[in-house]
Write a protein that holds these residues in place. Sequence first.
Motif, PDB file in Angstrom:
ATOM      1  N   GLN A 164      -1.179   0.824   1.391  1.00  0.00           N
ATOM      2  CA  GLN A 164      -0.357   1.912   0.848  1.00  0.00           C
ATOM      3  C   GLN A 164       0.023   1.625  -0.602  1.00  0.00           C
ATOM      4  OE1 GLN A 164       3.141   2.590   3.110  1.00  0.00           O
ATOM      5  NE2 GLN A 164       3.698   4.486   2.051  1.00  0.00           N
ATOM      6  N   ASN A 165      -0.090   2.678  -1.469  1.00  0.00           N
ATOM      7  CA  ASN A 165       0.232   2.512  -2.884  1.00  0.00           C
ATOM      8  C   ASN A 165       1.737   2.334  -3.082  1.00  0.00           C
ATOM      9  OD1 ASN A 165      -2.454   2.870  -3.578  1.00  0.00           O
ATOM     10  ND2 ASN A 165      -2.222   5.088  -3.848  1.00  0.00           N
ATOM     11  N   PRO A 166       2.127   1.535  -4.074  1.00  0.00           N
ATOM     12  CA  PRO A 166       3.560   1.383  -4.371  1.00  0.00           C
ATOM     13  C   PRO A 166       4.169   2.725  -4.781  1.00  0.00           C
ATOM     14  CG  PRO A 166       2.248  -0.280  -5.523  1.00  0.00           C
ATOM     15  CD  PRO A 166       1.279   0.705  -4.938  1.00  0.00           C
ATOM     16  N   THR A 167       5.382   2.955  -4.390  1.00  0.00           N
ATOM     17  CA  THR A 167       6.077   4.205  -4.702  1.00  0.00           C
ATOM     18  C   THR A 167       6.892   4.048  -5.988  1.00  0.00           C
ATOM     19  OG1 THR A 167       6.229   4.785  -2.357  1.00  0.00           O
ATOM     20  CG2 THR A 167       7.734   5.914  -3.883  1.00  0.00           C
ATOM     21  N   ILE A 168       6.735   5.010  -6.863  1.00  0.00           N
ATOM     22  CA  ILE A 168       7.471   5.021  -8.124  1.00  0.00           C
ATOM     23  C   ILE A 168       8.276   6.322  -8.196  1.00  0.00           C
ATOM     24  CG2 ILE A 168       7.340   4.984 -10.643  1.00  0.00           C
ATOM     25  CD1 ILE A 168       6.493   2.378  -9.374  1.00  0.00           C
ATOM     26  N   HIS A 169       9.582   6.188  -8.328  1.00  0.00           N
ATOM     27  CA  HIS A 169      10.440   7.369  -8.476  1.00  0.00           C
ATOM     28  C   HIS A 169      10.713   7.593  -9.962  1.00  0.00           C
ATOM     29  CE1 HIS A 169      11.242   6.143  -4.283  1.00  0.00           C
ATOM     30  NE2 HIS A 169      11.402   7.456  -4.073  1.00  0.00           N
ATOM     31  N   ILE A 170      10.382   8.787 -10.424  1.00  0.00           N
ATOM     32  CA  ILE A 170      10.523   9.113 -11.847  1.00  0.00           C
ATOM     33  C   ILE A 170      11.648  10.117 -12.032  1.00  0.00           C
ATOM     34  CG2 ILE A 170       9.375  10.087 -13.873  1.00  0.00           C
ATOM     35  CD1 ILE A 170       6.751   9.086 -12.788  1.00  0.00           C
TER      36      ILE A 170
ATOM     37  N   PHE B 165      -2.229   8.784 -11.475  1.00  0.00           N
ATOM     38  CA  PHE B 165      -1.887   7.619 -10.656  1.00  0.00           C
ATOM     39  C   PHE B 165      -2.324   7.757  -9.205  1.00  0.00           C
ATOM     40  CE2 PHE B 165       1.357   7.090 -14.037  1.00  0.00           C
ATOM     41  CZ  PHE B 165       1.087   5.781 -14.382  1.00  0.00           C
ATOM     42  N   ASN B 166      -3.184   8.695  -8.936  1.00  0.00           N
ATOM     43  CA  ASN B 166      -3.520   9.028  -7.560  1.00  0.00           C
ATOM     44  C   ASN B 166      -3.951   7.827  -6.736  1.00  0.00           C
ATOM     45  OD1 ASN B 166      -4.037  10.786  -5.337  1.00  0.00           O
ATOM     46  ND2 ASN B 166      -6.217  10.731  -5.857  1.00  0.00           N
ATOM     47  N   SER B 167      -4.761   6.932  -7.286  1.00  0.00           N
ATOM     48  CA  SER B 167      -5.312   5.810  -6.525  1.00  0.00           C
ATOM     49  C   SER B 167      -4.558   4.503  -6.757  1.00  0.00           C
ATOM     50  CB  SER B 167      -6.785   5.614  -6.902  1.00  0.00           C
ATOM     51  OG  SER B 167      -6.903   5.324  -8.285  1.00  0.00           O
ATOM     52  N   GLU B 168      -3.465   4.557  -7.520  1.00  0.00           N
ATOM     53  CA  GLU B 168      -2.778   3.315  -7.873  1.00  0.00           C
ATOM     54  C   GLU B 168      -1.306   3.313  -7.475  1.00  0.00           C
ATOM     55  OE1 GLU B 168      -2.469   0.350 -11.769  1.00  0.00           O
ATOM     56  OE2 GLU B 168      -3.371   2.349 -11.926  1.00  0.00           O
ATOM     57  N   TYR B 169      -0.624   4.456  -7.681  1.00  0.00           N
ATOM     58  CA  TYR B 169       0.800   4.527  -7.362  1.00  0.00           C
ATOM     59  C   TYR B 169       1.096   5.847  -6.655  1.00  0.00           C
ATOM     60  CZ  TYR B 169       1.516   0.628 -10.615  1.00  0.00           C
ATOM     61  OH  TYR B 169       1.464  -0.585 -11.246  1.00  0.00           O
ATOM     62  N   ASP B 170       2.104   5.806  -5.820  1.00  0.00           N
ATOM     63  CA  ASP B 170       2.618   7.012  -5.172  1.00  0.00           C
ATOM     64  C   ASP B 170       3.799   7.492  -6.017  1.00  0.00           C
ATOM     65  OD1 ASP B 170       3.412   9.044  -3.544  1.00  0.00           O
ATOM     66  OD2 ASP B 170       4.274   7.759  -1.987  1.00  0.00           O
ATOM     67  N   VAL B 171       3.524   8.418  -6.941  1.00  0.00           N
ATOM     68  CA  VAL B 171       4.533   8.881  -7.893  1.00  0.00           C
ATOM     69  C   VAL B 171       5.359   9.987  -7.257  1.00  0.00           C
ATOM     70  CG1 VAL B 171       4.919   9.908 -10.149  1.00  0.00           C
ATOM     71  CG2 VAL B 171       3.079   8.258  -9.840  1.00  0.00           C
ATOM     72  N   ARG B 172       6.679   9.849  -7.331  1.00  0.00           N
ATOM     73  CA  ARG B 172       7.580  10.829  -6.721  1.00  0.00           C
ATOM     74  C   ARG B 172       8.460  11.481  -7.786  1.00  0.00           C
ATOM     75  NH1 ARG B 172       8.311   9.361  -1.215  1.00  0.00           N
ATOM     76  NH2 ARG B 172       6.269   8.625  -0.484  1.00  0.00           N
ATOM     77  N   PHE B 173       8.425  12.817  -7.801  1.00  0.00           N
ATOM     78  CA  PHE B 173       9.366  13.611  -8.595  1.00  0.00           C
ATOM     79  C   PHE B 173      10.232  14.377  -7.597  1.00  0.00           C
ATOM     80  CE2 PHE B 173       5.801  13.052 -11.471  1.00  0.00           C
ATOM     81  CZ  PHE B 173       6.406  12.829 -12.699  1.00  0.00           C
ATOM     82  N   THR B 174      11.520  14.186  -7.628  1.00  0.00           N
ATOM     83  CA  THR B 174      12.394  14.862  -6.677  1.00  0.00           C
ATOM     84  C   THR B 174      13.415  15.712  -7.429  1.00  0.00           C
ATOM     85  OG1 THR B 174      13.907  12.966  -6.649  1.00  0.00           O
ATOM     86  CG2 THR B 174      12.167  13.005  -4.984  1.00  0.00           C
ATOM     87  N   PRO B 175      13.875  16.804  -6.803  1.00  0.00           N
ATOM     88  CA  PRO B 175      14.854  17.681  -7.484  1.00  0.00           C
ATOM     89  C   PRO B 175      16.123  16.950  -7.890  1.00  0.00           C
ATOM     90  CG  PRO B 175      13.925  18.768  -5.552  1.00  0.00           C
ATOM     91  CD  PRO B 175      13.435  17.354  -5.514  1.00  0.00           C
TER      92      PRO B 175
END
Length: 480
Positions: A24-30, A56-66
Amino acid sequence: MTSTFKSLTILLTVFCFIIPAAAQNPTIHIGVILDGPAERNAARQREFQKQIIEFFNSEYDVRFTPENTLEGDWTAAGVKAAVDRLLADKDVEFILALGPISSNEIALRKNLPKPVIAGAVIDAKLQNFPTKDGASGVKNLNYLDEAYSVTRTIKAFQEVVPFKKLVVLHNPGILTAIPQLRERAQQEVQALDAQLEFVPVMTSAATALQALPADADAVYISPLLQIPEKEFDILVAGINQRRLPSFSYLGKAEVEKGVLASYAPTDDMTRRARRIASNMQRILRGEEAGSIPVDFPSAPQLIINMATARAIDFYPNWKTLTEAELLNQEEVKTARTLSLAGSAREAVRVNLDLRIASKETESGKYEVKKARANLLPQVEASATGILIKQETAEASLGQQAERQIDGSLTFSQLLYSESASANFSIQKHLQTAREDDRRSVELDIALEAATAYLNVLRAKALSRIQRGNLKLTVSNLELA
């Protein structure tokens, strides 16, 4: 046997759970900071999120949240509060500033506990952003510097429109947060021996139009990110209705909406988002944000909306036309069109030199007839009449008649005259020469007209090719 099978089954089950977890890719919250609520925010934010997530599709799980996407209130204080909140949020690993006020707030901070990228810089040098060896030199700080100064835009506008009083429509929050912009604009306009007036704009086009001074002769539209699209269209229409030349800081997108001109790099959100994603990747891989280059080079291009120019009765000079990208060029509409042969015939029909040659040819025909007449039979007739008083006739004792009429008729034919024959021959040769001269003039005129016609076609083709080459060169430069 049974015990061994059960152990193997357990191991396989555990292995199946462990492998996906490890893969599983590391999760990054932006966290994202916007200067204030605006209709344009949603589209801009979607494009940035899309490009960064794909990058970052294959390297990190990038999260944008409201909850991690904050909007200021178009004031420095409101934006500062949003910045403080995201910097203090332990669940946010990375911060993006996508407005000029938030970019300014972040870039001027001395201590940043987490990586941040300022992605909407107006003029890094003027705003005194930190710089060291091409990077920010500040821990956890990276920004994008297009080196696109306010001074260049004002000078470019003045070259297109030699204004004497310039009105700047501005977002008051931006100029309050970045007062250097106002100061530099005033200095630049004064150096051009012109006057400058600032008119604040928020969300109402009508209010801005009412505030325009009557003696304004040009309008500079600074970034009005807060105004709704519909209101912006009304604002531009009102400026054009007053026949005021307008200039956009943001570039081609606003020129396409009716602004007269712009001298700006193409506002390519995709390219900007990918550059931010690339810098994020370098930071997440361990590179210090303060050492990553901040240069974001782009090629400004003068763009003119010719439909707007026609609407406000403004026509750019030749130098401007040759250097600018022209939108909405009007094809010349005429009641008739000319082909190559038609242009030659038209030139022959109206040419004055050819008319003179034709008149000389016509008069030469009479000279030939005149010379030929000397060789033809000659007939001469004459008559005279005399009437005297009756008393005079009686006194003459019959020597003079009271009425006397005399007439004569003479016929002659020249049998041979060397001079007359030579003159006739000479006149015929002269007439032939005059007709040949006329034909030569006619052919020369047709040739000149045809050559000019082909030159026009060639010039149009070369112009299209050169403009295409210019666009390609600018595009390659931006890609490079």
